[in-house]
Design a protein around this motif. Structure first.
Motif, short mmCIF file in Angstrom:
data_model
loop_
_atom_site.label_atom_id
_atom_site.label_comp_id
_atom_site.label_asym_id
_atom_site.label_seq_id
_atom_site.Cartn_x
_atom_site.Cartn_y
_atom_site.Cartn_z
N GLY A 1 -8.88 -0.66 -4.50
CA GLY A 1 -9.99 -0.02 -4.75
C GLY A 1 -11.02 -0.31 -5.93
O GLY A 1 -10.44 -1.00 -6.51
N ALA A 2 -12.05 0.37 -6.19
CA ALA A 2 -12.86 -0.17 -6.92
C ALA A 2 -12.42 0.43 -8.44
O ALA A 2 -12.89 -0.42 -9.30
CB ALA A 2 -14.24 0.75 -6.81
N ILE A 3 -11.87 1.34 -8.55
CA ILE A 3 -11.10 1.87 -9.68
C ILE A 3 -9.75 1.92 -9.64
O ILE A 3 -9.04 2.63 -8.74
CB ILE A 3 -11.64 3.28 -10.21
N PRO A 4 -8.99 0.96 -10.27
CA PRO A 4 -7.43 1.17 -10.24
C PRO A 4 -6.91 2.44 -10.55
O PRO A 4 -7.38 3.24 -11.37
CB PRO A 4 -7.16 0.06 -11.38
N LEU B 1 -5.28 9.30 -1.50
CA LEU B 1 -6.61 8.32 -1.37
C LEU B 1 -7.79 8.73 -2.54
O LEU B 1 -8.01 9.75 -2.94
CB LEU B 1 -7.24 8.46 0.08
N SER B 2 -8.66 7.72 -2.68
CA SER B 2 -9.53 7.88 -3.42
C SER B 2 -10.83 8.58 -3.00
O SER B 2 -10.85 8.98 -1.83
CB SER B 2 -10.14 6.44 -3.84
N SER C 1 -13.70 2.68 -1.16
CA SER C 1 -12.14 2.32 -1.68
C SER C 1 -11.26 3.06 -0.52
O SER C 1 -10.27 2.46 -0.18
CB SER C 1 -12.02 3.10 -3.06
N ARG C 2 -11.56 4.27 0.03
CA ARG C 2 -10.80 4.83 0.91
C ARG C 2 -10.45 3.84 2.11
O ARG C 2 -9.45 3.75 2.72
CB ARG C 2 -11.15 6.17 1.54
N GLN C 3 -11.55 3.28 2.49
CA GLN C 3 -11.53 2.30 3.85
C GLN C 3 -10.43 1.31 3.63
O GLN C 3 -9.69 0.75 4.21
CB GLN C 3 -12.75 1.81 4.14
#
Length: 222
Positions: A87-90, A113-114, A119-121
């Motif tokens: 994801g974009a943000i750990p 999930l984010s 990120s979710r994908q």
């Protein structure tokens, strides 16, 4: 700062989940200033007398906060894996627990999930690969997605996972209008009972399901 009634609220949560075989917890603190340095998963497990528990630390901001997820189980897992989701943000993770289930084994994947679509994908692509070729699968958690999006417009569309027959909204807990929390199972399993509990101890209402095979039954809460 920690709320003065934090442990009282954790005991109320323990009362809600005490009758289930397996419980998934999201947004649990692993022991920091905001929780009074109490590992909330361990505390609930102790109060509800679950013999098996696991606390996953996903974002460590100690000493101020230690964000994570957790599981509680009355069944001894055969194995358990800790996965870091992309994801974009750990800071997002999944727990994969293999539970004995009759003469077979079920893979239960707990995740949160984010908020971001991209990120979710990525996270669902990871999960899709994780569960490939598994005959008995449960994927459950706060997916921050509507059901149609998960089933038809995400990597999960390549799987044969399916939900309960009648999904109900879970968020926000004080007036639910969106179904963002889901339990999806493989065709070899049946969700014989499904309920969104009338419980406002979080901003999401919990889901309780009973899973069945021809010869066994498993009760799960999230």
């Amino acid at each position: 700062l920690p709320h003065g009634r934090r442990n009282h609220n954790l005991r109320r949560i323990a009362d809600v989940v005490a009758d289930y075989d397996f419980v998934a917890l999201q947004e649990a603190d692993a022991g920091s200033l905001r929780s009074g340095f109490v590992n909330q998963v361990e505390y609930i497990a102790d109060q509800a007398q679950f013999p098996y528990w696991y606390s996953q630390l996903n974002r460590d901001l100690a000493p101020f906060a230690r964000h994570g997820s957790g599981l509680l189980s009355r069944i001894a897992p055969n194995t358990m894996e800790d996965h870091r989701l992309p994801g974009a943000i750990p800071g997002r993770g999944a727990i994969a627990a293999r539970l004995p289930y009759g003469d077979a084994e079920v893979l239960v994947v707990l995740l949160h999930l984010s908020l971001g679509e991209r990120s979710r994908q990525q996270q669902l692509e990871y999960v899709t690969e994780l569960i490939a070729d598994e005959p008995y699968v449960v994927v459950m958690g706060d997916m921050n997605s509507h059901l149609a999006q998960l089933l038809f417009d995400s990597p999960l569309a390549r799987t044969d996972l399916r939900p309960a027959d009648a999904v109900q909204p879970t968020y926000p807990s004080w007036r639910p209008s969106m179904a963002l929390d889901h339990v999806l199972v493989s065709p070899a399993l049946t969700i014989s009972e499904y309920e969104v509990l009338d419980c406002r101890l979080s901003d999401h209402r919990p889901i309780a399901v009973t899973l069945t095979r021809a010869d066994s039954e498993l009760s799960i809460a999230m």
